[in-house]
Write a protein that holds these residues in place. Sequence first.
Motif, PDB file in Angstrom:
ATOM      1  N   ALA A 130       0.875  -1.155   0.119  1.00 14.50           N
ATOM      2  CA  ALA A 130       0.096  -0.014   0.027  1.00 14.50           C
ATOM      3  C   ALA A 130       1.040   1.340  -0.084  1.00 14.50           C
ATOM      4  CB  ALA A 130      -0.912   0.035   1.239  1.00 14.50           C
ATOM      5  N   LEU A 131       0.346   2.227  -0.994  1.00  8.47           N
ATOM      6  CA  LEU A 131       1.285   3.655  -1.050  1.00  8.47           C
ATOM      7  C   LEU A 131       0.167   4.588  -1.055  1.00  8.47           C
ATOM      8  CD1 LEU A 131       4.053   2.733  -3.440  1.00  8.47           C
ATOM      9  CD2 LEU A 131       4.363   2.888  -1.179  1.00  8.47           C
ATOM     10  N   LEU A 132       0.502   5.526  -0.329  1.00  6.32           N
ATOM     11  CA  LEU A 132      -0.557   6.987  -0.653  1.00  6.32           C
ATOM     12  C   LEU A 132       0.135   7.981  -1.110  1.00  6.32           C
ATOM     13  CD1 LEU A 132      -3.284   8.133  -0.204  1.00  6.32           C
ATOM     14  CD2 LEU A 132      -2.566   8.385   2.092  1.00  6.32           C
ATOM     15  N   TYR A 133      -0.109   8.584  -2.339  1.00  2.00           N
ATOM     16  CA  TYR A 133       0.356   9.849  -2.968  1.00  2.00           C
ATOM     17  C   TYR A 133      -0.436  11.018  -2.712  1.00  2.00           C
ATOM     18  CZ  TYR A 133       3.629   6.344  -4.881  1.00  2.00           C
ATOM     19  OH  TYR A 133       4.412   5.449  -5.194  1.00  2.00           O
ATOM     20  N   LEU A 134       0.019  12.302  -2.622  1.00  4.81           N
ATOM     21  CA  LEU A 134      -0.806  13.503  -2.658  1.00  4.81           C
ATOM     22  C   LEU A 134      -0.063  14.219  -3.707  1.00  4.81           C
ATOM     23  CD1 LEU A 134      -1.210  14.116   1.197  1.00  4.81           C
ATOM     24  CD2 LEU A 134      -2.740  12.911  -0.259  1.00  4.81           C
ATOM     25  N   ALA A 135      -1.152  15.243  -4.291  1.00  4.78           N
ATOM     26  CA  ALA A 135      -0.710  16.241  -5.258  1.00  4.78           C
ATOM     27  C   ALA A 135      -1.533  17.177  -5.092  1.00  4.78           C
ATOM     28  CB  ALA A 135      -0.549  15.655  -6.519  1.00  4.78           C
ATOM     29  N   GLU A 138       5.703   8.980   9.214  1.00  6.44           N
ATOM     30  CA  GLU A 138       7.013   9.860   8.931  1.00  6.44           C
ATOM     31  C   GLU A 138       6.579  11.315   9.069  1.00  6.44           C
ATOM     32  OE1 GLU A 138       9.280   9.090   5.495  1.00  6.44           O
ATOM     33  OE2 GLU A 138       8.246   7.074   5.293  1.00  6.44           O
ATOM     34  N   TRP A 139       7.152  11.823  10.125  1.00  2.00           N
ATOM     35  CA  TRP A 139       7.067  13.219  10.419  1.00  2.00           C
ATOM     36  C   TRP A 139       7.954  14.111   9.367  1.00  2.00           C
ATOM     37  CZ3 TRP A 139       5.670  15.481  15.761  1.00  2.00           C
ATOM     38  CH2 TRP A 139       4.784  14.721  16.463  1.00  2.00           C
ATOM     39  N   SER A 140       7.158  14.819   8.648  1.00  2.00           N
ATOM     40  CA  SER A 140       7.882  15.630   7.476  1.00  2.00           C
ATOM     41  C   SER A 140       7.006  16.798   7.375  1.00  2.00           C
ATOM     42  CB  SER A 140       8.031  14.987   6.396  1.00  2.00           C
ATOM     43  OG  SER A 140       6.808  14.928   5.551  1.00  2.00           O
ATOM     44  N   GLY A 141       7.543  18.159   6.796  1.00  2.00           N
ATOM     45  CA  GLY A 141       6.824  19.089   6.358  1.00  2.00           C
ATOM     46  C   GLY A 141       5.569  18.805   5.860  1.00  2.00           C
ATOM     47  N   ASP A 142       5.755  18.307   4.797  1.00  2.00           N
ATOM     48  CA  ASP A 142       4.778  17.925   3.853  1.00  2.00           C
ATOM     49  C   ASP A 142       3.658  17.189   4.341  1.00  2.00           C
ATOM     50  OD1 ASP A 142       5.942  19.104   1.337  1.00  2.00           O
ATOM     51  OD2 ASP A 142       6.611  17.279   0.776  1.00  2.00           O
ATOM     52  N   ASN A 143       3.877  16.179   5.278  1.00  2.00           N
ATOM     53  CA  ASN A 143       2.916  15.214   6.040  1.00  2.00           C
ATOM     54  C   ASN A 143       2.266  16.310   7.086  1.00  2.00           C
ATOM     55  OD1 ASN A 143       3.587  13.211   4.500  1.00  2.00           O
ATOM     56  ND2 ASN A 143       4.534  11.901   5.977  1.00  2.00           N
ATOM     57  N   PHE A 144       2.912  17.213   7.676  1.00  2.00           N
ATOM     58  CA  PHE A 144       2.432  18.131   8.796  1.00  2.00           C
ATOM     59  C   PHE A 144       1.423  18.866   7.918  1.00  2.00           C
ATOM     60  CE2 PHE A 144       4.328  17.149  12.690  1.00  2.00           C
ATOM     61  CZ  PHE A 144       3.749  18.052  13.614  1.00  2.00           C
ATOM     62  N   LYS A 145       1.687  19.544   6.862  1.00  2.00           N
ATOM     63  CA  LYS A 145       0.629  20.303   5.895  1.00  2.00           C
ATOM     64  C   LYS A 145      -0.521  19.192   5.683  1.00  2.00           C
ATOM     65  CE  LYS A 145       4.082  23.495   3.914  1.00  2.00           C
ATOM     66  NZ  LYS A 145       4.477  24.089   2.681  1.00  2.00           N
ATOM     67  N   TYR A 167      -2.629  18.703   8.761  1.00  2.00           N
ATOM     68  CA  TYR A 167      -3.213  20.079   9.444  1.00  2.00           C
ATOM     69  C   TYR A 167      -4.029  20.693   8.438  1.00  2.00           C
ATOM     70  CZ  TYR A 167      -1.221  19.426  14.011  1.00  2.00           C
ATOM     71  OH  TYR A 167      -0.879  18.950  15.420  1.00  2.00           O
ATOM     72  N   GLY A 168      -4.344  20.161   7.125  1.00  2.00           N
ATOM     73  CA  GLY A 168      -4.814  20.951   5.910  1.00  2.00           C
ATOM     74  C   GLY A 168      -4.247  22.203   5.495  1.00  2.00           C
ATOM     75  N   GLY A 169      -2.898  22.349   5.527  1.00  2.00           N
ATOM     76  CA  GLY A 169      -2.197  23.397   4.927  1.00  2.00           C
ATOM     77  C   GLY A 169      -1.199  23.906   5.889  1.00  2.00           C
ATOM     78  N   GLY A 170      -1.190  25.099   5.749  1.00  2.00           N
ATOM     79  CA  GLY A 170       0.051  25.927   6.813  1.00  2.00           C
ATOM     80  C   GLY A 170       1.175  26.417   6.039  1.00  2.00           C
ATOM     81  N   THR A 171       2.205  26.678   6.984  1.00  2.00           N
ATOM     82  CA  THR A 171       3.389  27.171   6.496  1.00  2.00           C
ATOM     83  C   THR A 171       4.597  26.804   7.299  1.00  2.00           C
ATOM     84  OG1 THR A 171       3.316  29.431   7.530  1.00  2.00           O
ATOM     85  CG2 THR A 171       2.600  29.317   5.335  1.00  2.00           C
ATOM     86  N   ILE A 172       5.595  26.714   6.452  1.00  2.00           N
ATOM     87  CA  ILE A 172       7.064  26.235   7.054  1.00  2.00           C
ATOM     88  C   ILE A 172       7.960  27.154   6.883  1.00  2.00           C
ATOM     89  CG2 ILE A 172       8.745  24.479   7.477  1.00  2.00           C
ATOM     90  CD1 ILE A 172       6.423  22.316   6.713  1.00  2.00           C
TER      91      ILE A 172
END
Length: 193
Positions: free
Chosen positions: A12-17, A83-90, A93-98
């Motif tokens: 299983a893999l999940l991709y976002l774009a 995995e805790w990463s900037g992309d995964n946090f966004k 949480y539905g977006g945001g900024t880093i």
Amino acid sequence: MGAENIFTPQHALLYLAPVGTAAPEGPTVTMPAAWKSVGMFTPDSLNWSGDPEFQETEAHQSAYPVKVWQTKDAANLEVELLEWSGDNFKAVYGGGTIEAITPAGGGAVYYKYTPPSIGSRTEVAACLELGDGTRRMRRIIPRCMQREGVQHELGRDASATLPMNLSVLGSDVGSAFYDFFSAEFASFAPPTP
């Protein structure tokens, strides 16, 4: 009918774009570079749920509804990201900024994450890829959004996860989601006339 129709998603893999990104055309083609994997997630957390709503008409002459029609549809994809990463946090949480911050007096760079303000959550497209041996399935969701609150369990006896619950969004064009199945799913072949 037979065991060949049983599907056990061992892979299983999940991709976002970003919404509007061209989706892969088929179950086995190479994933386009714009689609980013969320990485590892817990083995028991991947779930899909549908929640249609109906209205009905009752008649005195029947103990059962005499007419039923669907008024709404809803679907959710949920997973606990490891995995805790900037992309995964966004994503969670539905977006945001880093932003990277360099201390004024020198020292190591550190990072600041700011969640999105009310009204600025980001929609994403999602592609769930599942495999069982050589059989492959992809579920494409052109538009979805993280609509759940985030609850972190931060105990020292287990890895902390990022809970993601994506609600499927519709539009006036195309399906809210669709699936591709590889040729090994012979039972999906339409009957020949």
